[in-house]
Design a protein around this motif. Sequence first.
Motif, PDB file in Angstrom:
ATOM      1  N   ILE A  36     -12.674 -18.725  27.085  1.00 44.35           N
ATOM      2  CA  ILE A  36     -11.757 -19.722  26.514  1.00 44.35           C
ATOM      3  C   ILE A  36     -11.550 -20.870  27.493  1.00 44.35           C
ATOM      4  CG2 ILE A  36      -9.328 -20.099  25.878  1.00 44.35           C
ATOM      5  CD1 ILE A  36      -9.420 -17.195  24.700  1.00 44.35           C
ATOM      6  N   MET A  37     -11.294 -20.523  28.762  1.00 43.85           N
ATOM      7  CA  MET A  37     -11.073 -21.551  29.783  1.00 43.85           C
ATOM      8  C   MET A  37     -12.318 -22.413  29.983  1.00 43.85           C
ATOM      9  SD  MET A  37      -8.007 -21.225  30.433  1.00 43.85           S
ATOM     10  CE  MET A  37      -6.607 -20.115  30.514  1.00 43.85           C
ATOM     11  N   ASP A  38     -13.492 -21.805  29.858  1.00 42.70           N
ATOM     12  CA  ASP A  38     -14.733 -22.554  30.004  1.00 42.70           C
ATOM     13  C   ASP A  38     -14.892 -23.555  28.860  1.00 42.70           C
ATOM     14  OD1 ASP A  38     -17.220 -23.243  31.165  1.00 42.70           O
ATOM     15  OD2 ASP A  38     -18.262 -21.911  29.773  1.00 42.70           O
ATOM     16  N   TYR A  39     -14.596 -23.121  27.641  1.00 46.90           N
ATOM     17  CA  TYR A  39     -14.626 -24.039  26.490  1.00 46.90           C
ATOM     18  C   TYR A  39     -13.684 -25.221  26.722  1.00 46.90           C
ATOM     19  CZ  TYR A  39     -17.398 -21.385  23.047  1.00 46.90           C
ATOM     20  OH  TYR A  39     -18.416 -20.768  22.347  1.00 46.90           O
ATOM     21  N   LYS A  40     -12.470 -24.924  27.190  1.00 44.92           N
ATOM     22  CA  LYS A  40     -11.472 -25.978  27.382  1.00 44.92           C
ATOM     23  C   LYS A  40     -11.878 -26.932  28.495  1.00 44.92           C
ATOM     24  CE  LYS A  40      -7.053 -24.913  26.716  1.00 44.92           C
ATOM     25  NZ  LYS A  40      -6.772 -25.342  25.339  1.00 44.92           N
ATOM     26  N   ARG A  41     -12.469 -26.407  29.563  1.00 40.29           N
ATOM     27  CA  ARG A  41     -12.934 -27.264  30.663  1.00 40.29           C
ATOM     28  C   ARG A  41     -13.991 -28.255  30.183  1.00 40.29           C
ATOM     29  NH1 ARG A  41     -12.322 -22.772  34.054  1.00 40.29           N
ATOM     30  NH2 ARG A  41     -14.411 -22.050  33.493  1.00 40.29           N
ATOM     31  N   ARG A  42     -14.844 -27.796  29.249  1.00 36.92           N
ATOM     32  CA  ARG A  42     -15.925 -28.647  28.737  1.00 36.92           C
ATOM     33  C   ARG A  42     -15.463 -29.544  27.603  1.00 36.92           C
ATOM     34  NH1 ARG A  42     -19.722 -25.732  26.279  1.00 36.92           N
ATOM     35  NH2 ARG A  42     -18.672 -23.719  26.337  1.00 36.92           N
ATOM     36  N   GLY A  43     -14.187 -29.398  27.226  1.00 37.91           N
ATOM     37  CA  GLY A  43     -13.653 -30.227  26.151  1.00 37.91           C
ATOM     38  C   GLY A  43     -14.190 -29.862  24.787  1.00 37.91           C
ATOM     39  N   VAL A  44     -14.607 -28.614  24.636  1.00 45.68           N
ATOM     40  CA  VAL A  44     -15.166 -28.134  23.364  1.00 45.68           C
ATOM     41  C   VAL A  44     -14.120 -27.276  22.655  1.00 45.68           C
ATOM     42  CG1 VAL A  44     -17.036 -26.792  22.298  1.00 45.68           C
ATOM     43  CG2 VAL A  44     -17.464 -28.102  24.396  1.00 45.68           C
ATOM     44  N   ARG A  85      -0.568 -19.493  27.130  1.00 38.43           N
ATOM     45  CA  ARG A  85      -0.493 -20.814  27.763  1.00 38.43           C
ATOM     46  C   ARG A  85      -1.691 -21.668  27.372  1.00 38.43           C
ATOM     47  NH1 ARG A  85       0.593 -21.538  34.276  1.00 38.43           N
ATOM     48  NH2 ARG A  85       0.729 -23.820  34.302  1.00 38.43           N
ATOM     49  N   SER A  86      -2.852 -21.051  27.236  1.00 42.74           N
ATOM     50  CA  SER A  86      -4.053 -21.790  26.841  1.00 42.74           C
ATOM     51  C   SER A  86      -3.939 -22.321  25.419  1.00 42.74           C
ATOM     52  CB  SER A  86      -5.302 -20.903  26.971  1.00 42.74           C
ATOM     53  OG  SER A  86      -5.347 -19.924  25.939  1.00 42.74           O
ATOM     54  N   ARG A  87      -3.056 -21.701  24.630  1.00 41.15           N
ATOM     55  CA  ARG A  87      -2.819 -22.154  23.247  1.00 41.15           C
ATOM     56  C   ARG A  87      -1.565 -23.028  23.155  1.00 41.15           C
ATOM     57  NH1 ARG A  87      -4.566 -17.819  18.716  1.00 41.15           N
ATOM     58  NH2 ARG A  87      -5.100 -19.829  17.776  1.00 41.15           N
ATOM     59  N   GLU A  88      -1.013 -23.374  24.338  1.00 40.54           N
ATOM     60  CA  GLU A  88       0.193 -24.213  24.452  1.00 40.54           C
ATOM     61  C   GLU A  88       1.420 -23.542  23.821  1.00 40.54           C
ATOM     62  OE1 GLU A  88      -0.566 -28.195  23.175  1.00 40.54           O
ATOM     63  OE2 GLU A  88      -2.438 -28.351  24.305  1.00 40.54           O
TER      64      GLU A  88
END
Length: 333
Positions: free
Chosen positions: A100-108, A151-154
């Motif tokens: 999940i964090m990798d997706y978010k880092r790449r803006g995907v 937190r990753s989902r706000e």
Amino acid sequence: GTDVVGAEEEEERKEIERYFASQSLRARDERKAMLAAVVGYERAIGFKDMLRDMDGRSTERRKHQEQKRKQEQKMEEEPSVEAKAGDACNELGSICLRGIMDYKRRGVKVPKMLYSSARFWMDRARGRFRGKPSCREAEVSVMCNISMLLRSREQLVEAVNVLKEAHEVLEQRENGEKCWDSVSEATAGVYLEMGVRKRREVAGKGEAGTTVFQQKNIKIKDERDVLDPTEKALDIYTRLGNEAQVAATNYQLGIFYGLIWTRQGDEGKAGDRLRKAFGHLENARVYYGKKMGEERTAVKVILDLSNLFTSMGASNKETLMKGVECILKPPPI
């Protein structure tokens, strides 16, 4: 309709398969080994439960088995099969979380199915640890992962609530000081994120360069929604002795007080807000001014301090001079 939802889920499943298939051979093998471990442990637990049911047919046997079970719980030398299953499930949840964090880092966009998979494994892990004194820290570790997932989902309020519950599981710091402090650190991080998000929402981002301290007529409720969590974060970081995060939180508070000190209809508190703005920014300046590698941040804080002086009135020669002196004044050693 149903067909559309089914097609979306199928596409998400294929996307997740592509993502994990693109990882290194070692990562793929580790994931397969962890899945195999979970299957093996779950089968062992099921067989153990079956034997317990068979042995518990008589009242005396049940009493004997219950006493034996309590004795086994007190023995903390060897991890139980349930604990090993919990560790494996938590690792699978962590693998999903890292994805999940990798997706978010790449803006995907993160596939929803990956979120639900992470939560499934984390909840299963916690279920294996819950209620076992010897697994208290392991359960708290899972709860910290759940908080990170939220937190990753706000979902920041939910993330804080999970961390509060984690402290309740530990009961007191003496039951695991390092673990307790890790939960406190995570809690402070969520509080700080709450404050920063709300501040950006009501007063603008103000992160690209120096801050322009223009008058902001922010509602009192919005003001508290920024200050309350940020001040809680500062209190926790101060108690933990985390100087870097104390400085970062002081900076956030200084910026916000600088934006609201001239609020209309509440001029009586202007002086107090202005003192707090200078105080928090000065504390941040002292830290960054002495910290190697933080020269750029130190310059930004100094320029913000200078801008805060000039916001007091461009026609006031004294404040303008103080703004200039702030830039020229070397930080304390």
